[in-house]
Write a protein that holds these residues in place. Sequence first.
Motif, PDB file in Angstrom:
ATOM      1  N   VAL A   9     -14.975 -30.318  22.649  1.00 33.99           N
ATOM      2  CA  VAL A   9     -15.038 -28.964  23.209  1.00 33.99           C
ATOM      3  C   VAL A   9     -13.637 -28.487  23.568  1.00 33.99           C
ATOM      4  O   VAL A   9     -13.244 -27.361  23.230  1.00 33.99           O
ATOM      5  CB  VAL A   9     -15.982 -28.897  24.430  1.00 33.99           C
ATOM      6  CG1 VAL A   9     -15.854 -27.555  25.157  1.00 33.99           C
ATOM      7  CG2 VAL A   9     -17.429 -29.134  24.009  1.00 33.99           C
ATOM      8  N   ARG A  10     -12.855 -29.340  24.226  1.00 32.16           N
ATOM      9  CA  ARG A  10     -11.483 -28.947  24.593  1.00 32.16           C
ATOM     10  C   ARG A  10     -10.666 -28.598  23.344  1.00 32.16           C
ATOM     11  O   ARG A  10      -9.893 -27.644  23.358  1.00 32.16           O
ATOM     12  CB  ARG A  10     -10.786 -30.070  25.370  1.00 32.16           C
ATOM     13  CG  ARG A  10     -11.246 -30.203  26.789  1.00 32.16           C
ATOM     14  CD  ARG A  10     -10.503 -31.342  27.487  1.00 32.16           C
ATOM     15  NE  ARG A  10     -11.079 -31.650  28.766  1.00 32.16           N
ATOM     16  CZ  ARG A  10     -10.684 -31.115  29.911  1.00 32.16           C
ATOM     17  NH1 ARG A  10      -9.698 -30.253  29.924  1.00 32.16           N
ATOM     18  NH2 ARG A  10     -11.277 -31.457  31.033  1.00 32.16           N
ATOM     19  N   TRP A  11     -10.837 -29.367  22.279  1.00 33.43           N
ATOM     20  CA  TRP A  11     -10.093 -29.093  21.052  1.00 33.43           C
ATOM     21  C   TRP A  11     -10.512 -27.758  20.447  1.00 33.43           C
ATOM     22  O   TRP A  11      -9.677 -26.967  20.028  1.00 33.43           O
ATOM     23  CB  TRP A  11     -10.290 -30.230  20.029  1.00 33.43           C
ATOM     24  CG  TRP A  11      -9.440 -30.060  18.821  1.00 33.43           C
ATOM     25  CD1 TRP A  11      -8.106 -30.308  18.709  1.00 33.43           C
ATOM     26  CD2 TRP A  11      -9.858 -29.581  17.542  1.00 33.43           C
ATOM     27  NE1 TRP A  11      -7.683 -30.017  17.443  1.00 33.43           N
ATOM     28  CE2 TRP A  11      -8.733 -29.566  16.709  1.00 33.43           C
ATOM     29  CE3 TRP A  11     -11.083 -29.162  17.034  1.00 33.43           C
ATOM     30  CZ2 TRP A  11      -8.793 -29.155  15.387  1.00 33.43           C
ATOM     31  CZ3 TRP A  11     -11.147 -28.747  15.727  1.00 33.43           C
ATOM     32  CH2 TRP A  11     -10.003 -28.749  14.912  1.00 33.43           C
ATOM     33  N   LEU A  12     -11.817 -27.495  20.427  1.00 27.26           N
ATOM     34  CA  LEU A  12     -12.297 -26.242  19.831  1.00 27.26           C
ATOM     35  C   LEU A  12     -11.964 -25.006  20.667  1.00 27.26           C
ATOM     36  O   LEU A  12     -11.878 -23.909  20.124  1.00 27.26           O
ATOM     37  CB  LEU A  12     -13.809 -26.316  19.589  1.00 27.26           C
ATOM     38  CG  LEU A  12     -14.240 -27.184  18.411  1.00 27.26           C
ATOM     39  CD1 LEU A  12     -15.758 -27.366  18.410  1.00 27.26           C
ATOM     40  CD2 LEU A  12     -13.774 -26.601  17.084  1.00 27.26           C
ATOM     41  N   VAL A  13     -11.796 -25.164  21.982  1.00 23.81           N
ATOM     42  CA  VAL A  13     -11.497 -23.997  22.824  1.00 23.81           C
ATOM     43  C   VAL A  13     -10.006 -23.859  23.119  1.00 23.81           C
ATOM     44  O   VAL A  13      -9.606 -22.923  23.812  1.00 23.81           O
ATOM     45  CB  VAL A  13     -12.300 -23.997  24.147  1.00 23.81           C
ATOM     46  CG1 VAL A  13     -13.787 -23.971  23.876  1.00 23.81           C
ATOM     47  CG2 VAL A  13     -11.911 -25.150  25.042  1.00 23.81           C
ATOM     48  N   ASP A  14      -9.194 -24.747  22.583  1.00 26.92           N
ATOM     49  CA  ASP A  14      -7.748 -24.690  22.788  1.00 26.92           C
ATOM     50  C   ASP A  14      -7.219 -23.327  22.326  1.00 26.92           C
ATOM     51  O   ASP A  14      -7.521 -22.893  21.218  1.00 26.92           O
ATOM     52  CB  ASP A  14      -7.081 -25.810  21.990  1.00 26.92           C
ATOM     53  CG  ASP A  14      -5.580 -25.898  22.213  1.00 26.92           C
ATOM     54  OD1 ASP A  14      -4.969 -24.915  22.667  1.00 26.92           O
ATOM     55  OD2 ASP A  14      -5.027 -26.967  21.923  1.00 26.92           O
ATOM     56  N   PRO A  15      -6.457 -22.625  23.169  1.00 26.02           N
ATOM     57  CA  PRO A  15      -5.940 -21.305  22.787  1.00 26.02           C
ATOM     58  C   PRO A  15      -5.060 -21.342  21.529  1.00 26.02           C
ATOM     59  O   PRO A  15      -4.937 -20.337  20.833  1.00 26.02           O
ATOM     60  CB  PRO A  15      -5.113 -20.866  24.000  1.00 26.02           C
ATOM     61  CG  PRO A  15      -5.540 -21.727  25.121  1.00 26.02           C
ATOM     62  CD  PRO A  15      -6.076 -22.985  24.532  1.00 26.02           C
ATOM     63  N   ALA A  16      -4.477 -22.495  21.203  1.00 20.69           N
ATOM     64  CA  ALA A  16      -3.638 -22.602  20.007  1.00 20.69           C
ATOM     65  C   ALA A  16      -4.468 -22.827  18.741  1.00 20.69           C
ATOM     66  O   ALA A  16      -3.924 -22.865  17.647  1.00 20.69           O
ATOM     67  CB  ALA A  16      -2.642 -23.749  20.177  1.00 20.69           C
ATOM     68  N   ARG A  17      -5.760 -22.941  18.908  1.00 24.83           N
ATOM     69  CA  ARG A  17      -6.661 -23.223  17.798  1.00 24.83           C
ATOM     70  C   ARG A  17      -6.720 -22.059  16.801  1.00 24.83           C
ATOM     71  O   ARG A  17      -6.604 -20.906  17.183  1.00 24.83           O
ATOM     72  CB  ARG A  17      -8.049 -23.489  18.379  1.00 24.83           C
ATOM     73  CG  ARG A  17      -9.108 -23.806  17.411  1.00 24.83           C
ATOM     74  CD  ARG A  17     -10.396 -24.083  18.162  1.00 24.83           C
ATOM     75  NE  ARG A  17     -11.264 -22.945  18.258  1.00 24.83           N
ATOM     76  CZ  ARG A  17     -11.947 -22.441  17.234  1.00 24.83           C
ATOM     77  NH1 ARG A  17     -11.831 -22.953  16.046  1.00 24.83           N
ATOM     78  NH2 ARG A  17     -12.734 -21.414  17.400  1.00 24.83           N
TER      79      ARG A  17
END
Length: 143
Positions: A36-44
């Motif tokens: 979840v943290r990876w998918l919601v990362d603003p740099a994503r």
Amino acid sequence: MTPQDLQRTAYTVECFLNALRLEDSPARTGLEEDLVRWLVDPARHKTDHLIYQQGTLSCYRNARPVRSFAVPQARQVQTLWCNSAKLSAINGTEFSRNGQLLMLGTTGLLLGMPGVVAAQDARKEQRSSNNNNNNNNNNNNNG
């Protein structure tokens, strides 16, 4: 990111892990939080996604894996794809051969989604109740 976007992403990842048939455990909770943290990362990037194939779950950016997790406890034989809002089975052969994401849909994956079975049971019960009421009304009107 809005709270609704975060909630949708967390729900989608939960459904994805349920589709892998992963049992609830501290390890699953940690994996779920990482994804979840990876998918919601603003740099994503908007095209970032997750792929599960043959015991490995990978985070993809620009069609390349950037993180991978071994999930030998997964009991899913299909190759699965997930982004922050959707999940799907994909053609594992085409993906392995040339990286093509050929979506096959969610057939058979829906039972992994929280609340789906309970919602289906509630609808069946409601239909049964409505049929009984209709039968009782018909019997009262004809008698």
